[in-house]
Scaffold this active site. Structure first.
Site, short mmCIF file in Angstrom:
data_model
loop_
_atom_site.label_atom_id
_atom_site.label_comp_id
_atom_site.label_asym_id
_atom_site.label_seq_id
_atom_site.Cartn_x
_atom_site.Cartn_y
_atom_site.Cartn_z
N HIS A 83 -12.96 -0.70 -7.59
CA HIS A 83 -14.16 0.17 -7.62
C HIS A 83 -13.82 1.62 -7.28
O HIS A 83 -14.65 2.50 -7.43
CB HIS A 83 -15.28 -0.39 -6.73
CG HIS A 83 -15.21 0.01 -5.29
ND1 HIS A 83 -16.31 0.19 -4.49
CD2 HIS A 83 -14.13 0.25 -4.49
CE1 HIS A 83 -15.94 0.53 -3.26
NE2 HIS A 83 -14.62 0.58 -3.24
N ASP B 125 0.87 -1.19 0.00
CA ASP B 125 0.00 0.00 0.00
C ASP B 125 0.90 1.23 0.00
O ASP B 125 2.13 1.13 0.05
CB ASP B 125 -0.93 -0.02 1.24
CG ASP B 125 -2.24 0.76 1.00
OD1 ASP B 125 -2.15 1.96 0.64
OD2 ASP B 125 -3.32 0.18 1.19
C1 LIG Z 1 -10.93 1.74 -0.36
S1 LIG Z 1 -9.41 1.41 0.40
C2 LIG Z 1 -9.50 -0.34 0.60
C3 LIG Z 1 -8.60 -0.81 1.69
C4 LIG Z 1 -8.78 -2.31 1.99
N1 LIG Z 1 -8.46 -3.13 0.85
C5 LIG Z 1 -10.20 -2.55 2.44
O1 LIG Z 1 -10.99 -3.12 1.70
O2 LIG Z 1 -10.53 -2.11 3.54
C6 LIG Z 1 -8.27 1.57 -0.92
C7 LIG Z 1 -6.82 1.32 -0.53
O3 LIG Z 1 -6.01 1.52 -1.71
C8 LIG Z 1 -4.84 2.21 -1.33
N2 LIG Z 1 -4.29 2.92 -2.49
C9 LIG Z 1 -4.82 4.01 -3.11
N3 LIG Z 1 -4.01 4.39 -4.12
C10 LIG Z 1 -2.97 3.52 -4.14
C11 LIG Z 1 -1.80 3.41 -4.94
N4 LIG Z 1 -1.58 4.27 -5.93
N5 LIG Z 1 -0.94 2.41 -4.67
C12 LIG Z 1 -1.17 1.53 -3.65
N6 LIG Z 1 -2.27 1.59 -2.86
C13 LIG Z 1 -3.15 2.58 -3.10
C14 LIG Z 1 -5.33 3.15 -0.24
O4 LIG Z 1 -4.27 3.64 0.54
C15 LIG Z 1 -6.29 2.25 0.52
O5 LIG Z 1 -5.65 1.53 1.53
#
Ligand SMILES: C[S@@+](CC[C@H](N)C(=O)[O-])C[C@H]1O[C@@H](n2cnc3c(N)ncnc32)[C@H](O)[C@@H]1O
Length: 369
Positions: A270, A231
């Site tokens: 999503h 992440d």
């Molecule tokens: C909606 S959250 C979902 C977190 C977890 N999978 C859950 O379902 O609770 C989206 C996740 O994607 C990560 N994220 C967003 N952009 C990212 C990137 N460019 N590279 C890696 N992770 C990313 C965010 O930090 C976050 O933890």
């Protein structure tokens, strides 16, 4: 009149019903704000810790004990909040010989702070002023032909919810706690729904795994799996240090994703529009390379095209969540199975298999052949 549809005349009573309907809906934010009040006052926790329904004054003294330095709470106002919560069926109200007592329902159990499964942090995040204010800009999102406008951009000058979490450490904390709590309600369904699948995997990378709660649960239940969470750096800084999984920080659009038998993504695709999803999928495809058994395990919503009855009780939630995606993310949306199929094929995964779960989401397995 040709083929033009003619609207049936409306009775006076139907018009009054319409006014009542809109009046109720225009105050629907009061429902979520009253839930927020209940969570902040820890009303469910106070009743739960006593193990039985409590009177108003017992709840009041529980709130006072939780914040001894504050002035005594206002009981008549607490009574009004309890009346609303009872009306919403969050708590029960029962008359005993001497008093009125309030008890828990399955809904208030979901609001307990100190529980293995809880929606309290998720509720506090969604109803935090920073998150909530982005919904003022839905019409700006609709007016933007390129689909680049987001509620976060308009309201806070940050591209989306992830940019806000990076920019504001306090919001980052609230967001990561919310994601962890969101995973607590999914974990059991994912673990049992994909038991056979997890049984065959030796190494698993979760992309965008937040603080690593879901992956840790997978490894706890399938200890033969070596799990790595991937992440953004400001999220990994706050990740769980439980010795069960390792964490790698990076950007899923640009950096190499650590290699593994399978890559899991829960509620990631999503969050993004089709072009961005294809970039993420191609990056995953690069990691999988020539590994013929390599696959993706996606946990996300699949919109059922047959309407409310095919989505079951979560139909309203799915449609509502899609609006939150509109305000919070850069192009994120909920997708039908057909849309998912096209997206995975464009990203290098021509075969998918959908496994429905008894919760907000499905598991989509995606294969390279
Ligand atoms: C909606 S959250 C979902 C977190 C977890 N999978 C859950 O379902 O609770 C989206 C996740 O994607 C990560 N994220 C967003 N952009 C990212 C990137 N460019 N590279 C890696 N992770 C990313 C965010 O930090 C976050 O933890």
């Amino acid at each position: 009149m040709g083929d033009l549809a003619v609207e049936a005349p409306m009775t006076e009573q139907a018009l009054v019903d319409g006014q009542i309907d809109i009046s109720n809906r225009l105050f629907s934010f009061v429902d979520s704000m009253t839930l927020k009040c209940a969570v902040e006052l820890r009303i469910a926790d106070i009743i739960h810790s006593h193990g039985c329904p409590l009177s108003l004054s017992q709840i009041a003294s529980g709130i006072n004990q939780n914040s001894p330095s504050s002035p005594p709470i206002n009981q008549p106002n607490l009574q009004r909040v309890m009346r609303k919560l009872v009306q919403m069926k969050i708590f029960t109200k029962t008359y005993t010989a001497t008093d009125v007592v309030y008890g828990l329902t399955p809904s208030s159990v979901s609001l307990l702070h100190d529980a293995d499964i809880t929606l309290a942090p998720f509720l506090l995040w969604q109803n935090d002023p920073t998150s909530l204010s982005t919904l003022h800009y839905l019409s700006a999102c609709v007016k933007d032909p390129q689909g680049m406008v987001t509620g976060f951009q308009e309201g806070h000058g940050t591209k989306n919810v992830f940019a806000m979490a990076k920019a504001d450490p306090e919001y980052n904390k609230i967001f990561n706690a919310a994601m962890k709590s969101w995973c607590t309600v999914f974990a059991k369904a994912v673990l049992s729904g994909y038991k056979d699948g997890f049984g065959k995997i030796q190494t698993l990378v979760e992309v965008g795994g937040g603080v690593g709660f879901l992956l840790s649960e997978v490894v706890k239940n399938f200890p033969h799996i070596k799990g790595t969470n991937f992440d953004l750096p400001h999220v990994v800084e706050m990740a769980l240090d439980n010795g069960l999984i390792s964490h790698v920080s990076g950007n899923m659009f640009e950096d190499d994703i650590p290699s593994a038998d399978a890559i899991m993504m829960k509620n990631i695709l999503h969050d993004w529009g089709d072009e961005d999803c294809i970039k993420i999928l191609k990056n995953c495809r690069k990691t999988i390379g020539n590994n013929k058994s390599g696959k993706l395990i996606i946990v996300d919503i699949v919109i059922r095209e047959g309407g409310p009855s095919s989505q079951g009780p979560l139909h309203d939630f799915v449609v509502t969540f899609d609006i939150v995606m509109l305000a919070h993310t850069s192009g994120g949306k909920e997708r039908t199975e057909e849309e998912w199929k096209k997206l995975f094929a464009a990203g290098g995964f021509p075969t998918i298999n959908v496994i429905d779960l008894p919760i907000y989401a499905s598991i989509i397995e995606a294969y390279t052949e």
